[in-house]
Design an enzyme around this catalytic site. Sequence first.
Site, mmCIF file in Angstrom:
data_model
loop_
_atom_site.group_PDB
_atom_site.id
_atom_site.type_symbol
_atom_site.label_atom_id
_atom_site.label_comp_id
_atom_site.label_asym_id
_atom_site.label_seq_id
_atom_site.Cartn_x
_atom_site.Cartn_y
_atom_site.Cartn_z
ATOM 1 N N GLU A 176 57.183 11.796 28.927
ATOM 2 C CA GLU A 176 55.792 11.810 29.401
ATOM 3 C C GLU A 176 55.142 10.429 29.364
ATOM 4 O O GLU A 176 54.030 10.273 28.854
ATOM 5 C CB GLU A 176 54.981 12.835 28.583
ATOM 6 C CG GLU A 176 55.570 14.238 28.665
ATOM 7 C CD GLU A 176 54.944 15.243 27.697
ATOM 8 O OE1 GLU A 176 53.964 14.904 27.033
ATOM 9 O OE2 GLU A 176 55.462 16.374 27.619
ATOM 10 N N ASN A 219 61.843 12.348 30.880
ATOM 11 C CA ASN A 219 61.478 13.760 30.862
ATOM 12 C C ASN A 219 59.964 13.874 31.007
ATOM 13 O O ASN A 219 59.213 13.138 30.365
ATOM 14 C CB ASN A 219 61.912 14.356 29.505
ATOM 15 C CG ASN A 219 61.825 15.854 29.452
ATOM 16 O OD1 ASN A 219 62.339 16.531 30.347
ATOM 17 N ND2 ASN A 219 61.201 16.402 28.423
ATOM 18 N N HIS A 255 56.752 23.396 33.323
ATOM 19 C CA HIS A 255 55.826 24.351 32.704
ATOM 20 C C HIS A 255 54.921 24.882 33.812
ATOM 21 O O HIS A 255 53.971 24.215 34.226
ATOM 22 C CB HIS A 255 55.006 23.672 31.606
ATOM 23 C CG HIS A 255 55.821 23.268 30.428
ATOM 24 N ND1 HIS A 255 56.391 24.194 29.572
ATOM 25 C CD2 HIS A 255 56.209 22.055 29.977
ATOM 26 C CE1 HIS A 255 57.070 23.565 28.636
ATOM 27 N NE2 HIS A 255 56.978 22.264 28.857
ATOM 28 N N GLU A 284 62.367 22.410 30.464
ATOM 29 C CA GLU A 284 61.441 23.186 29.620
ATOM 30 C C GLU A 284 60.771 24.309 30.417
ATOM 31 O O GLU A 284 59.575 24.562 30.275
ATOM 32 C CB GLU A 284 60.344 22.280 29.030
ATOM 33 C CG GLU A 284 60.871 21.094 28.241
ATOM 34 C CD GLU A 284 59.773 20.242 27.607
ATOM 35 O OE1 GLU A 284 58.603 20.678 27.590
ATOM 36 O OE2 GLU A 284 60.094 19.136 27.141
ATOM 37 N N ASP A 286 59.007 27.402 31.711
ATOM 38 C CA ASP A 286 58.358 28.679 31.411
ATOM 39 C C ASP A 286 57.309 28.932 32.487
ATOM 40 O O ASP A 286 56.911 28.018 33.204
ATOM 41 C CB ASP A 286 57.790 28.766 29.982
ATOM 42 C CG ASP A 286 56.864 27.631 29.593
ATOM 43 O OD1 ASP A 286 56.392 26.898 30.489
ATOM 44 O OD2 ASP A 286 56.583 27.482 28.390
HETATM 45 O O1 G3I Z 1 49.117 17.756 14.284
HETATM 46 C C1 G3I Z 1 48.077 18.735 14.350
HETATM 47 C C2 G3I Z 1 47.400 18.893 13.031
HETATM 48 O O2 G3I Z 1 46.771 17.695 12.689
HETATM 49 C C3 G3I Z 1 46.411 20.041 13.103
HETATM 50 O O3 G3I Z 1 45.873 20.275 11.838
HETATM 51 C C4 G3I Z 1 47.084 21.302 13.601
HETATM 52 C C5 G3I Z 1 46.085 22.433 13.801
HETATM 53 O O4 G3I Z 1 46.715 23.567 14.350
HETATM 54 O O5 G3I Z 1 47.694 21.041 14.860
HETATM 55 C C6 G3I Z 1 48.690 20.042 14.786
HETATM 56 O O6 G3I Z 1 49.256 19.854 16.046
HETATM 57 C C7 G3I Z 1 50.153 20.843 16.491
HETATM 58 C C8 G3I Z 1 51.499 20.186 16.725
HETATM 59 O O7 G3I Z 1 52.385 21.051 17.389
HETATM 60 C C9 G3I Z 1 52.094 19.741 15.377
HETATM 61 O O8 G3I Z 1 53.313 19.167 15.485
HETATM 62 C C10 G3I Z 1 49.607 21.451 17.781
HETATM 63 O O9 G3I Z 1 48.444 22.219 17.482
HETATM 64 C C11 G3I Z 1 50.636 22.310 18.436
HETATM 65 O O10 G3I Z 1 50.157 22.741 19.696
HETATM 66 C C12 G3I Z 1 51.917 21.519 18.625
HETATM 67 O O11 G3I Z 1 52.819 22.326 19.305
HETATM 68 C C13 G3I Z 1 53.958 21.766 19.951
HETATM 69 C C14 G3I Z 1 53.614 20.845 21.140
HETATM 70 O O12 G3I Z 1 54.791 20.517 21.866
HETATM 71 C C15 G3I Z 1 53.010 19.520 20.722
HETATM 72 O O13 G3I Z 1 52.747 18.730 21.823
HETATM 73 C C16 G3I Z 1 54.728 22.983 20.438
HETATM 74 O O14 G3I Z 1 55.259 23.668 19.319
HETATM 75 C C17 G3I Z 1 55.877 22.585 21.386
HETATM 76 O O15 G3I Z 1 56.377 23.749 22.019
HETATM 77 C C18 G3I Z 1 55.369 21.644 22.472
HETATM 78 O O16 G3I Z 1 56.440 21.262 23.285
HETATM 79 C C19 G3I Z 1 56.125 20.324 24.319
HETATM 80 C C20 G3I Z 1 57.341 19.431 24.507
HETATM 81 O O17 G3I Z 1 57.702 18.826 23.294
HETATM 82 C C21 G3I Z 1 57.065 18.365 25.581
HETATM 83 N N1 G3I Z 1 56.636 18.980 26.816
HETATM 84 C C22 G3I Z 1 55.496 19.923 26.703
HETATM 85 C C23 G3I Z 1 55.815 21.007 25.681
HETATM 86 C C24 G3I Z 1 54.692 22.024 25.595
HETATM 87 O O18 G3I Z 1 53.502 21.441 25.140
#
Ligand code: G3I
Length: 390
Positions: A176, A219, A255, A284, A286
């Site tokens: 990205e 990617n 996505h 990825e 969905d």
């Molecule tokens: O880091 C914050 C934290 O500070 C906060 O307290 C907490 C509150 O819920 O959130 C934390 O962030 C979370 C993060 O994972 C932590 O690692 C996000 O809410 C949460 O949405 C995030 O989810 C992941 C996301 O990537 C992050 O960008 C998902 O599990 C994962 O499925 C998703 O995957 C990404 C791919 O890597 C790249 N392409 C898009 C795809 C979907 O977003």
Amino acid sequence: MRTRTLRMLAAGATALALFSGAGAAAAAPGGAPGIDAKDTLARSAPKGLHIGGAAAGGGHHADAEYPDPFTSDEPYRSLLATEFTSLTPENQMKWDHLRPSREEFAFADADDIVNFAEENGQVVRGHTLLWHSQNPAWLEEGDFSDAELRDILHEHITTVVGRYAGRVAHWEVANEIFDESGNLRDTENIWIRELGPSIIADAFRWAHEADPEAVLFFNDYNVEGLNAKADAYYALVQDLLADGVPVGGMGLQSHLGTMYGYDPSLPDNLARFGELGLETAITELDVRMELPDGAEPTPAQVAKQDEFFEFVLTSCLEEASCGSFTLWGASDRYSWVPNTFPGQGSATPWTDDLERKSAYCVLQSTLLSAQPGGAARAQHHPAYADCRAA
Ligand code: G3I
């Protein structure tokens, strides 16, 4: 590499039309719901195409009430083991997961996935090394000189890629890096902002030095069709290849949402990257939908979702450079979608209970149709009848 002759799907389209509007599939007999090694996506795929799934853990799961999916949900692990020939760690190889501090690497969760994949004869897609998101606070908020930052990235790539050398087939090196207009994310992305765009080439070179066999990918999302963002990658890849940078692949995350439509130029976009000599991949996929107040998908939403999954898979099957087709989530139970987009969901081909949905039948039939024997084989395969009967 597969030949296009194995991917002639015209006849298969007839078989697929029969699935329109099909409801959720029943659980396969025996074992965990929906899991039957004999008729999995992995077994249905034509030779040479990896069918991948994200191995759930970290990220949004870390705050969830359920235990870590990948390490503790046995039926889900069985599904991962049987349905896929490729696994992508959903979060477990990202910086915030691997690097609790500058001095430390936390490899346990990533090791688990790589070991599991090996035990099950699967390949691994490493995700990811250079990204603007999910970086640890010590990195984003640290006070580092340019030379120190460069050393940090070099050490990270060398250590991580080196640890899994020969065991991670594909690395999504840079994730990205462009915005929707096709501009480099030179404020959000710490590496590009602090070290300049040339750090992208360095990341690929360092990864290649650490594992010369791994195929090294860009990617991104919203690069499925011919658009400004995809054009930016196309131009960058050409420049990098001309400079001898070891870029090997272009990953289209995909996505999608039934309320947005899909870009019909996806096949042309895959083809142009293929013509540059790159491997291409759906990384990825969905297909989410609007489900306000916990509503069930309507037949029209299901039919649309089926069509979207079929279109993306067919586009990959028909493109010789497309070697991998990965689903971002092997069950709605663990999908990132409702967490990020409240009121949306049902984005994967499996229900919360790991049962196969209509979209699963479409994927399976599309894969079977692409095998030698084509549509006839799909129509007479037991899986086809099971899915239709459901
Ligand atoms: O880091 C914050 C934290 O500070 C906060 O307290 C907490 C509150 O819920 O959130 C934390 O962030 C979370 C993060 O994972 C932590 O690692 C996000 O809410 C949460 O949405 C995030 O989810 C992941 C996301 O990537 C992050 O960008 C998902 O599990 C994962 O499925 C998703 O995957 C990404 C791919 O890597 C790249 N392409 C898009 C795809 C979907 O977003």
